[in-house]
Motif scaffolding. Structure first.
Motif, PDB file in Angstrom:
ATOM      1  N   ASN A 322       0.824  -1.214   0.000  1.00 34.68           N
ATOM      2  CA  ASN A 322       0.000   0.000   0.000  1.00 34.68           C
ATOM      3  C   ASN A 322       0.856   1.262   0.000  1.00 34.68           C
ATOM      4  N   ALA A 323       1.934   1.249   0.799  1.00 30.69           N
ATOM      5  CA  ALA A 323       2.786   2.437   0.901  1.00 30.69           C
ATOM      6  C   ALA A 323       3.498   2.714  -0.423  1.00 30.69           C
ATOM      7  N   TYR A 324       4.028   1.670  -1.061  1.00 29.03           N
ATOM      8  CA  TYR A 324       4.692   1.859  -2.353  1.00 29.03           C
ATOM      9  C   TYR A 324       3.700   2.338  -3.418  1.00 29.03           C
ATOM     10  N   ALA A 325       2.491   1.804  -3.363  1.00 27.10           N
ATOM     11  CA  ALA A 325       1.468   2.239  -4.333  1.00 27.10           C
ATOM     12  C   ALA A 325       1.138   3.719  -4.134  1.00 27.10           C
ATOM     13  N   ALA A 326       1.074   4.141  -2.866  1.00 28.29           N
ATOM     14  CA  ALA A 326       0.788   5.552  -2.585  1.00 28.29           C
ATOM     15  C   ALA A 326       1.911   6.453  -3.088  1.00 28.29           C
ATOM     16  N   LEU A 327       3.135   5.931  -3.102  1.00 27.35           N
ATOM     17  CA  LEU A 327       4.268   6.695  -3.632  1.00 27.35           C
ATOM     18  C   LEU A 327       4.304   6.701  -5.159  1.00 27.35           C
ATOM     19  N   GLY A 328       3.506   5.850  -5.773  1.00 28.59           N
ATOM     20  CA  GLY A 328       3.514   5.729  -7.227  1.00 28.59           C
ATOM     21  C   GLY A 328       4.516   4.712  -7.735  1.00 28.59           C
ATOM     22  N   ASP A 329       5.153   3.974  -6.807  1.00 28.36           N
ATOM     23  CA  ASP A 329       6.117   2.932  -7.185  1.00 28.36           C
ATOM     24  C   ASP A 329       5.357   1.612  -7.338  1.00 28.36           C
ATOM     25  N   ILE A 330       4.664   1.481  -8.467  1.00 30.96           N
ATOM     26  CA  ILE A 330       3.760   0.347  -8.664  1.00 30.96           C
ATOM     27  C   ILE A 330       4.530  -0.963  -8.785  1.00 30.96           C
ATOM     28  N   GLU A 331       5.766  -0.908  -9.342  1.00 37.68           N
ATOM     29  CA  GLU A 331       6.549  -2.139  -9.491  1.00 37.68           C
ATOM     30  C   GLU A 331       6.820  -2.780  -8.128  1.00 37.68           C
ATOM     31  N   ASN A 332       7.269  -1.976  -7.141  1.00 41.18           N
ATOM     32  CA  ASN A 332       7.512  -2.512  -5.800  1.00 41.18           C
ATOM     33  C   ASN A 332       6.209  -2.901  -5.116  1.00 41.18           C
ATOM     34  N   ALA A 333       5.150  -2.165  -5.377  1.00 42.50           N
ATOM     35  CA  ALA A 333       3.843  -2.519  -4.808  1.00 42.50           C
ATOM     36  C   ALA A 333       3.418  -3.908  -5.263  1.00 42.50           C
ATOM     37  N   ILE A 334       3.658  -4.221  -6.535  1.00 39.65           N
ATOM     38  CA  ILE A 334       3.313  -5.543  -7.066  1.00 39.65           C
ATOM     39  C   ILE A 334       4.174  -6.626  -6.428  1.00 39.65           C
ATOM     40  N   ILE A 335       5.459  -6.325  -6.212  1.00 40.27           N
ATOM     41  CA  ILE A 335       6.361  -7.299  -5.581  1.00 40.27           C
ATOM     42  C   ILE A 335       5.831  -7.712  -4.207  1.00 40.27           C
ATOM     43  N   TYR A 336       5.455  -6.724  -3.381  1.00 40.95           N
ATOM     44  CA  TYR A 336       4.998  -7.041  -2.028  1.00 40.95           C
ATOM     45  C   TYR A 336       3.580  -7.602  -2.022  1.00 40.95           C
ATOM     46  N   ALA A 337       2.774  -7.216  -2.987  1.00 36.79           N
ATOM     47  CA  ALA A 337       1.436  -7.818  -3.093  1.00 36.79           C
ATOM     48  C   ALA A 337       1.558  -9.301  -3.445  1.00 36.79           C
ATOM     49  N   ASN A 338       2.517  -9.652  -4.312  1.00 44.33           N
ATOM     50  CA  ASN A 338       2.754 -11.066  -4.634  1.00 44.33           C
ATOM     51  C   ASN A 338       3.238 -11.841  -3.416  1.00 44.33           C
ATOM     52  N   LYS A 339       4.140 -11.223  -2.628  1.00 46.94           N
ATOM     53  CA  LYS A 339       4.628 -11.884  -1.403  1.00 46.94           C
ATOM     54  C   LYS A 339       3.488 -12.089  -0.417  1.00 46.94           C
ATOM     55  N   HIS A 340       2.630 -11.084  -0.309  1.00 48.20           N
ATOM     56  CA  HIS A 340       1.463 -11.189   0.565  1.00 48.20           C
ATOM     57  C   HIS A 340       0.552 -12.332   0.118  1.00 48.20           C
ATOM     58  N   LEU A 341       0.327 -12.423  -1.183  1.00 52.66           N
ATOM     59  CA  LEU A 341      -0.535 -13.472  -1.730  1.00 52.66           C
ATOM     60  C   LEU A 341       0.059 -14.858  -1.481  1.00 52.66           C
ATOM     61  N   ASN A 342       1.349 -15.021  -1.767  1.00 51.43           N
ATOM     62  CA  ASN A 342       1.986 -16.325  -1.588  1.00 51.43           C
ATOM     63  C   ASN A 342       1.971 -16.774  -0.129  1.00 51.43           C
ATOM     64  N   LEU A 343       2.220 -15.836   0.785  1.00 54.10           N
ATOM     65  CA  LEU A 343       2.214 -16.179   2.211  1.00 54.10           C
ATOM     66  C   LEU A 343       0.809 -16.515   2.683  1.00 54.10           C
ATOM     67  N   ALA A 344      -0.179 -15.757   2.212  1.00 53.60           N
ATOM     68  CA  ALA A 344      -1.574 -16.036   2.589  1.00 53.60           C
ATOM     69  C   ALA A 344      -1.984 -17.438   2.151  1.00 53.60           C
ATOM     70  N   LYS A 345      -1.564 -17.842   0.952  1.00 56.29           N
ATOM     71  CA  LYS A 345      -1.851 -19.210   0.496  1.00 56.29           C
ATOM     72  C   LYS A 345      -1.161 -20.241   1.384  1.00 56.29           C
ATOM     73  N   LYS A 346       0.081 -19.939   1.759  1.00 55.41           N
ATOM     74  CA  LYS A 346       0.878 -20.886   2.550  1.00 55.41           C
ATOM     75  C   LYS A 346       0.276 -21.129   3.921  1.00 55.41           C
ATOM     76  N   ILE A 347      -0.205 -20.054   4.580  1.00 55.07           N
ATOM     77  CA  ILE A 347      -0.729 -20.201   5.942  1.00 55.07           C
ATOM     78  C   ILE A 347      -2.244 -20.434   5.951  1.00 55.07           C
ATOM     79  N   GLY A 348      -2.864 -20.449   4.758  1.00 50.16           N
ATOM     80  CA  GLY A 348      -4.291 -20.731   4.668  1.00 50.16           C
ATOM     81  C   GLY A 348      -5.182 -19.596   5.147  1.00 50.16           C
ATOM     82  N   ASP A 349      -4.705 -18.356   5.009  1.00 51.49           N
ATOM     83  CA  ASP A 349      -5.475 -17.185   5.423  1.00 51.49           C
ATOM     84  C   ASP A 349      -6.281 -16.691   4.220  1.00 51.49           C
ATOM     85  N   THR A 350      -7.535 -17.126   4.139  1.00 54.50           N
ATOM     86  CA  THR A 350      -8.358 -16.829   2.962  1.00 54.50           C
ATOM     87  C   THR A 350      -8.695 -15.337   2.856  1.00 54.50           C
TER      88      THR A 350
END
Length: 553
Positions: A322-350
């Motif tokens: 969210n913070a990177y997106a607010a700065l306009g750094d969409i590339e880094n925002a996507i990187i951390y959104a992907n990490k968030h998604l992968n971890l959520a799948k791993k721990i089963g947090d729907t």
């Protein structure tokens, strides 16, 4: 002999539990229970020792968070106290049962036992027991209110007003906390006073009465400093930070969170330090200082990874995206959104997985739009397929073949194209005056259209074609029409060629392939047929369009 062995085992078990070694303490208590002859449990001394063992076993399992086992032994203690007619023992057992039921979520039953504890304490003028019972009742009502709130906001719309039944429950908690304060102040019990102020402040916070909450937390902070209680001091700073956020006093909130962070560092509690970093990151996002927010979220992430705190790690990834997106750094925002998604799948947090997918979708759309804008601004030649669809192109071609007037075609061009910077009326009139209407040929009309279209697009791209004034040539314009046409067409060709080179797209003209660019007839350039010209232009533009295409993810 048996009672002596029982007493020794029970004493050793109690000693170990007080040291925090509850597992070994439980083993000693169980060994003591094996020595008891259940046929002789009516013996007064044995019952007294048995009550102590049950009480300590209940406390040990409570410490180990095995609340069902704890409830079982506290109820046994209550039964033994009844047999002994030990009202003080019954009051303590009721208090322990009430606290355990609260943590098991049975709030109504917990209230009944706590009220019984209060009644017995009042009956025997036990002020300490009365204050403890009042404090426990405040805790139970506060927990019940929070539980009701979670259920309500999971099942109903969040924009509804604060439910009256929840308000009533929390107001009962406030009532019991205030009664507790009245008693502990008479005994000058500052430690109990500090605890009560802390919980009273938290209850006001739940009700949204933030000013009252701040007053209570300042009192809690003062008492914590008196006793040198760093953990309580840190909690007070964190609670003050939380309250100031809801009053939109973000800088004051950040100051309190910084103090909480410093105390957490001082006591060496990494988990609490990480929480302080997370809170600081959030408040600096509210201040819109996203660079500082990212720094604090990074610190939170480092500790979460070190402690293998998956929930904290997930929150850090989400906040960083969210913070990177607010700065306009969409590339880094996507990187951390992907990490968030992968971890959520791993721990089963729907829930986190759904949030991560939504964020990722938004960021990828933003990135695609930004890429398209950059491509549009960086190129000097707008592909014609970006301006016309197939039908519009055919309609323009048809109008050219019919040699409509310049004004009518220009108006049609305005209707068909992306809005361009308009050519001034004065410029159109000047060009019309330079040639008699009865001498306009089909090919000359087409080149006028082409000149206008290209000049519009050049103006949009901040590039202008300047031709030096030629006074002598202008005087001879009407006498030598073909020479002026030749010169104008050469300028158009030169402009197109330089702009194509700027876009790194080269066009090679073979000896036998010059048929669509220029045809030499008596050393003059002539215009190719309309159909052949448009066929060439479509082929050329489609090739360059593919090279510049932006594919959205």
């Amino acid at each position: 002999m048996q009672n002596s062995a029982l007493s020794n085992l029970a004493s050793e078990g109690e000693r170990l539990c007080k040291l925090g070694d509850c597992l070994n303490g439980i083993n000693y208590f169980n060994e003591a229970l094996k020595l008891i002859n259940h046929s002789q449990t009516d013996d007064l001394k044995t019952l007294t020792i048995l009550s102590v063992i049950y009480n300590q076993l209940g406390n040990a399992y409570f410490y180990l968070q095995d609340y069902k086992k704890a409830l079982e032994y506290h109820k046994l203690d209550y039964e033994i106290s009844q047999k002994l007619s030990d009202d003080s023992g019954k009051a303590k057992a009721c208090g322990n049962i009430g606290n355990t039921l609260q943590l098991l979520g049975d709030y109504d039953e917990a209230i009944l036992y706590s009220i019984k504890n209060l009644e017995i304490s009042i009956q025997y003028n036990d002020v300490t027991g009365e204050a403890r019972a009042l404090y426990n009742l405040g805790n139970i009502y506060q927990s019940k209110g929070k539980h009701m709130g979670r259920i309500t906001y999971q099942s109903e719309e969040a924009n509804q007003s604060f439910p009256e039944e929840i308000r009533q429950v929390l107001e009962k908690a406030i009532y019991y906390y205030k009664k507790t304060l009245d008693l502990v102040k008479t005994k000058n019990d500052r430690s109990a006073e500090g605890r009560t102020y802390g919980n009273l402040g938290n209850t006001y916070y739940l009700l949204g009465e933030f000013e009252s909450a701040i007053e209570c937390h300042f009192e809690r902070l003062k008492i914590a400093k008196e006793f040198g209680d760093k953990s309580a001091e840190r909690r007070a700073y964190s609670n003050l930070g939380n309250c100031h956020i809801f009053l939109a006093k973000y800088q004051e909130s950040a100051d309190f969170y910084l103090k909480a962070m410093n105390v957490a560092r001082l006591i060496g509690d990494k988990a609490i330090e990480a929480q302080a970093y997370f809170s600081l990151g959030n408040v600096y996002s509210l201040i819109q200082d996203y660079t500082v927010a990212i720094d604090f979220h990074m610190r939170h992430l480092q500790i979460a990874l070190m402690l293998e705190d998956r929930i904290g790690e997930s929150r850090a990834y989400w906040s960083l995206g969210n913070a990177y997106a607010a700065l306009g750094d969409i590339e880094n925002a996507i990187i951390y959104a992907n990490k968030h998604l992968n971890l959520a799948k791993k721990i089963g947090d729907t829930t986190s997985e759904l949030n991560a997918r939504m964020n990722l979708y938004d960021y990828q759309n933003l990135l695609s739009c930004n890429s398209a804008i950059r491509d549009s601004e960086s190129t000097l030649f707008t592909p014609i397929s970006n301006i016309y669809n197939r039908n519009n192109f055919e309609r323009l071609s048809s109008m050219v073949k019919k040699s409509q007037s310049i004004d009518s075609i220009y108006q049609s061009h305005q209707n068909l194209c992306i809005p361009n910077q308009a050519v001034s009326q004065k410029e159109r009139e000047t060009k019309n005056e330079s040639k008699p209407n009865d001498q306009i040929q089909s090919d000359e009309s087409f080149f006028d259209i082409l000149a206008k279209v290209q000049s519009d697009r050049l103006d949009d791209q901040r590039s202008s074609l300047r031709v030096k004034a030629k006074t002598k040539s202008q005087n001879k314009c009407k006498e030598n029409r073909s020479d002026l046409d030749d010169e104008f067409f050469n300028l158009v060709m030169k402009s197109q060629r330089s702009r194509l080179e700027d876009q790194r797209s080269s066009i090679s003209i073979t000896n036998n392939g010059s048929k669509f660019l220029k045809i030499k007839t008596n050393d003059r350039l002539t215009v190719p047929p309309d159909d052949e010209f448009f066929s060439m232009l479509q082929k050329l533009q489609s090739k360059r369009l593919n090279e510049q295409r932006c594919i959205p993810h």
